[in-house]
Design an enzyme around this catalytic site. Structure first.
Site, short mmCIF file in Angstrom:
data_model
loop_
_atom_site.label_atom_id
_atom_site.label_comp_id
_atom_site.label_asym_id
_atom_site.label_seq_id
_atom_site.Cartn_x
_atom_site.Cartn_y
_atom_site.Cartn_z
N LYS A 146 -6.23 9.26 13.00
CA LYS A 146 -5.24 9.57 11.95
C LYS A 146 -5.92 9.65 10.58
CE LYS A 146 -2.58 6.08 10.22
NZ LYS A 146 -2.57 5.90 8.76
N ASN A 147 -6.65 8.60 10.22
CA ASN A 147 -7.14 8.54 8.84
C ASN A 147 -8.26 9.53 8.55
OD1 ASN A 147 -5.18 6.71 8.32
ND2 ASN A 147 -6.49 4.90 8.38
N ARG A 175 1.27 7.65 1.59
CA ARG A 175 0.40 7.50 0.42
C ARG A 175 -0.83 8.39 0.49
NH1 ARG A 175 1.25 3.18 -2.64
NH2 ARG A 175 -0.91 3.29 -3.28
N CYS A 224 4.59 -0.12 -1.82
CA CYS A 224 4.31 0.01 -0.39
C CYS A 224 4.93 -1.20 0.27
CB CYS A 224 2.80 0.05 -0.23
SG CYS A 224 2.19 -0.35 1.36
N ARG A 253 -0.33 -0.99 -4.08
CA ARG A 253 -1.57 -0.35 -3.62
C ARG A 253 -1.96 0.64 -4.71
NH1 ARG A 253 -0.77 1.84 2.32
NH2 ARG A 253 -2.95 2.41 2.12
N PRO A 254 -2.74 0.16 -5.68
CA PRO A 254 -3.02 0.99 -6.86
C PRO A 254 -3.86 2.21 -6.54
CG PRO A 254 -4.31 -1.04 -6.90
CD PRO A 254 -3.40 -1.14 -5.72
N ILE A 255 -3.84 3.19 -7.46
CA ILE A 255 -4.70 4.37 -7.31
C ILE A 255 -5.57 4.56 -8.57
CG2 ILE A 255 -3.31 5.69 -5.64
CD1 ILE A 255 -2.35 7.22 -8.29
N ASP A 256 -5.72 3.45 -9.32
CA ASP A 256 -6.47 3.53 -10.58
C ASP A 256 -7.89 4.06 -10.37
OD1 ASP A 256 -6.62 1.01 -9.17
OD2 ASP A 256 -7.92 0.29 -10.77
N LEU A 257 -8.51 3.71 -9.25
CA LEU A 257 -9.91 4.13 -9.04
C LEU A 257 -10.01 5.64 -8.85
CD1 LEU A 257 -10.99 1.27 -6.60
CD2 LEU A 257 -11.42 1.42 -9.05
N ASP A 307 -6.48 -2.89 9.36
CA ASP A 307 -5.52 -2.16 10.20
C ASP A 307 -5.42 -2.74 11.61
OD1 ASP A 307 -5.09 -0.56 8.04
OD2 ASP A 307 -6.38 1.08 8.72
N ARG A 319 4.05 7.07 13.10
CA ARG A 319 3.19 7.65 12.06
C ARG A 319 1.75 7.72 12.53
NH1 ARG A 319 3.76 5.08 6.27
NH2 ARG A 319 2.07 6.56 6.08
N1 EPU Z 1 -7.68 -0.22 -4.45
C1 EPU Z 1 -7.61 -0.37 -5.81
N2 EPU Z 1 -7.50 0.73 -6.58
C2 EPU Z 1 -7.48 2.00 -6.04
C3 EPU Z 1 -7.57 2.14 -4.65
C4 EPU Z 1 -7.68 1.00 -3.87
O1 EPU Z 1 -7.61 -1.49 -6.33
O2 EPU Z 1 -7.40 2.98 -6.80
C5 EPU Z 1 -7.80 -1.43 -3.58
C6 EPU Z 1 -6.60 -1.60 -2.67
O3 EPU Z 1 -5.55 -2.27 -3.30
C7 EPU Z 1 -7.20 -2.38 -1.51
C8 EPU Z 1 -8.63 -1.85 -1.45
O4 EPU Z 1 -8.87 -1.22 -2.70
O5 EPU Z 1 -7.23 -3.75 -1.80
C9 EPU Z 1 -8.89 -0.86 -0.34
O6 EPU Z 1 -7.92 0.18 -0.37
P1 EPU Z 1 -8.31 1.67 0.04
O7 EPU Z 1 -8.23 2.52 -1.17
O8 EPU Z 1 -9.58 1.63 0.79
O9 EPU Z 1 -7.12 2.06 1.01
P2 EPU Z 1 -6.49 3.47 1.23
O10 EPU Z 1 -7.50 4.54 1.08
O11 EPU Z 1 -5.22 3.58 0.47
C10 EPU Z 1 -7.05 3.56 3.79
C11 EPU Z 1 -6.28 3.72 5.06
C12 EPU Z 1 -5.47 2.48 5.34
C13 EPU Z 1 -6.41 1.28 5.42
C14 EPU Z 1 -7.24 1.18 4.13
C15 EPU Z 1 -8.29 0.08 4.18
C16 EPU Z 1 -5.86 6.09 5.10
C17 EPU Z 1 -4.88 7.19 5.07
N3 EPU Z 1 -5.40 4.87 4.95
O12 EPU Z 1 -6.08 3.37 2.76
O13 EPU Z 1 -4.88 2.68 6.63
O14 EPU Z 1 -5.67 0.10 5.59
O15 EPU Z 1 -7.92 2.43 3.90
O16 EPU Z 1 -9.16 0.29 5.24
O17 EPU Z 1 -7.03 6.33 5.33
C18 EPU Z 1 -3.29 2.40 8.33
O18 EPU Z 1 -3.85 3.30 8.96
O19 EPU Z 1 -2.41 1.65 8.83
C19 EPU Z 1 -3.64 2.19 6.93
C20 EPU Z 1 -2.86 1.55 6.08
#
Ligand code: EPU
Length: 420
Positions: free
Chosen positions: A22-23, A92, A116, A121-125, A304, A396
């Site tokens: 999926k991811n 997301r 969420c 689950r921020p996207i600041d980065l 996960d 999903r």
């Molecule tokens: N984070 C920030 N700022 C950001 C982005 C992330 O602080 O701008 C923090 C998050 O809060 C978290 C950490 O960084 O503590 C890691 O988050 P990440 O950005 O890696 O997560 P993601 O890309 O939103 C993907 C997977 C998730 C999986 C996470 C962690 C996809 C579509 N989703 O999410 O998968 O849990 O990586 O491995 O690839 C799932 O499949 O059930 C799922 C939730």
């Protein structure tokens, strides 16, 4: 809405094919925005998140069609660079279109994802990184608006190793002028798979699978076909199910190298595993042993799999702990597991499980994908009937889960409910 009715007590036996990840798919599809053309993505899982991404891309004029695991994409006639709230609120990973759109078209308007089920689950980065690449970012009425004439290569150090931010910034940097270095990049196999796909499209990327990724921008990319990597979380979920039911199963079409950490923990729990190039055989012991885990970025124990491991540890005789370090309040499954008779408690970001108690079927539900599948796993060993409600969460990310489990001997059916 659909629910599952699971009648526990059957050991899982047999062999089953693992679906595409999926991811990884949720990165490959937006990556195709970078080069207008036609694409064939094989081994694409037929799951709701892929439908949502197809609809989102469809709203931008992109044709997406999935037949027998082959996803055909035609990105030639983009009519909009906007990801509306109606799609983003469902998934997301819609944010993954941001980097490719601003890099290729100089403009993107993407709804902010919002909250969420398990907290912020921020996207600041993603945004800070794009700003470093020279994009102008504005937040307006719940939307991110990103503009850039041509992005410019730079060094970006991620405060946290983020899968989504690494993808967005790597994808954006492929068309930037000059060199970009992403420090503290995500090493997850899905990001590496997306990077390999971008390389096939003509991107110049080094360091994939490490925490330092270097991208030398090019002026154009071209479409390419790809085969998606196997889903390591589906694999691990099924391995946990087999371990819990005391069964013996062969999982085919998987990649054991992506699962080494989990394989070792399963061995500690008393399972016997035979690992071949693209196949894993698991033989469960009569009694599982408790194994405590802490979630971490790859190659550590994935967040996960945290909910499924909690369900599995409910069958192990003794006490184990699960510490969640990635999403510190991802525990919506815990009170539901307790309703099935698990002796399980949350203390801050740690779950304590006193395993070995017998479980009894009940009506349960969870508010997220992995929590929902944990209920199904618990239902496989609970006495009597477990009704798992709202399985649209589970749909999903798991392709035909009930068919796969039934073919391994589980008693599980899908039914429509009146629930709203
Ligand atoms: N984070 C920030 N700022 C950001 C982005 C992330 O602080 O701008 C923090 C998050 O809060 C978290 C950490 O960084 O503590 C890691 O988050 P990440 O950005 O890696 O997560 P993601 O890309 O939103 C993907 C997977 C998730 C999986 C996470 C962690 C996809 C579509 N989703 O999410 O998968 O849990 O990586 O491995 O690839 C799932 O499949 O059930 C799922 C939730």
């Amino acid at each position: 809405m659909d629910k599952f009715i699971v009648r526990g007590g059957n050991r899982l036996r047999g062999s089953i094919q693992i679906s595409g990840a999926k991811n990884a798919t949720l990165e490959l599809m937006p990556a195709a925005l970078l080069a207008p053309g036609t694409y064939s993505l094989r081994n694409t899982p037929n799951i709701r998140d892929v439908w949502t991404m197809s609809r989102l891309l469809g709203s931008m004029g992109i044709h997406a069609e999935l037949n027998d695991g082959e996803l055909f994409l035609d990105t030639r006639n983009l009519t909009s660079q906007e990801a509306p709230y109606e799609h983003v609120k469902k998934m997301r990973a819609s944010i993954h279109v941001l980097g490719p759109l601003v890099a290729r078209y100089g403009y993107a308007k993407v709804s902010l994802p919002g909250g969420c089920a398990w907290g912020p689950r921020p996207i600041d980065l993603h945004l800070k990184g794009l700003e470093r690449l020279g994009a102008e970012i504005e937040l307006d009425s719940g939307y991110i608006i990103a503009r850039a004439e041509r992005l410019k290569g730079t060094t970006i150090t991620l405060d946290v190793s983020s899968v989504g931010a690494t993808f967005n910034l790597m994808a954006a940097a492929t068309l930037a002028e000059g060199k970009t270095i992403i420090v503290n990049a995500a090493m997850e196999p899905e990001v590496t798979a997306a990077g390999r796909f971008l390389q096939k499209m003509g991107a110049e990327i080094e360091g994939l699978g490490t925490s330092g990724i270097t991208i030398c921008g090019v002026t154009d990319l071209m479409p390419s076909d790809e085969t998606t990597i196997p889903d390591r979380i589906e694999t691990a979920t099924l391995l946990a199910g087999v371990a819990m039911t005391g069964g013996e199963v062969t999982l085919q079409g998987t990649n054991p190298y992506h699962l080494s950490f989990i394989i070792e923990r399963l061995e500690e729990a008393g399972c016997e595993l035979d690992v071949n190039t693209n196949e894993i055989v698991l033989r469960a012991p009569d009694q599982l042993k408790p194994v405590s885990i802490t979630t971490a970025i790859y190659p550590g124990f994935p967040t996960d799999m945290q909910a499924q491991w909690t369900a599995m540890m409910a069958c192990a005789k003794g006490v184990s702990t699960i510490t969640e370090k990635i999403y510190t309040d991802r525990f919506s499954h815990v009170p539901e597991l307790a309703r099935l008779g698990c002796d399980v408690e949350v203390h801050e970001n740690r779950v304590i499980i006193k395993g070995g108690k017998s479980l009894k079927g009940a009506t349960v539900m969870s508010t997220d994908l992995r929590g929902s599948v944990a209920m199904v796993l618990a239902g496989l060993i609970a006495e009597g009937e477990t009704d798992v409600l709202r399985i649209y969460h589970l749909d999903r990310g798991y392709e035909r889960l009930e068919d796969k489990l039934r073919s391994l001997g589980a008693d599980i059916v899908r039914e429509k409910t009146e629930e709203f």
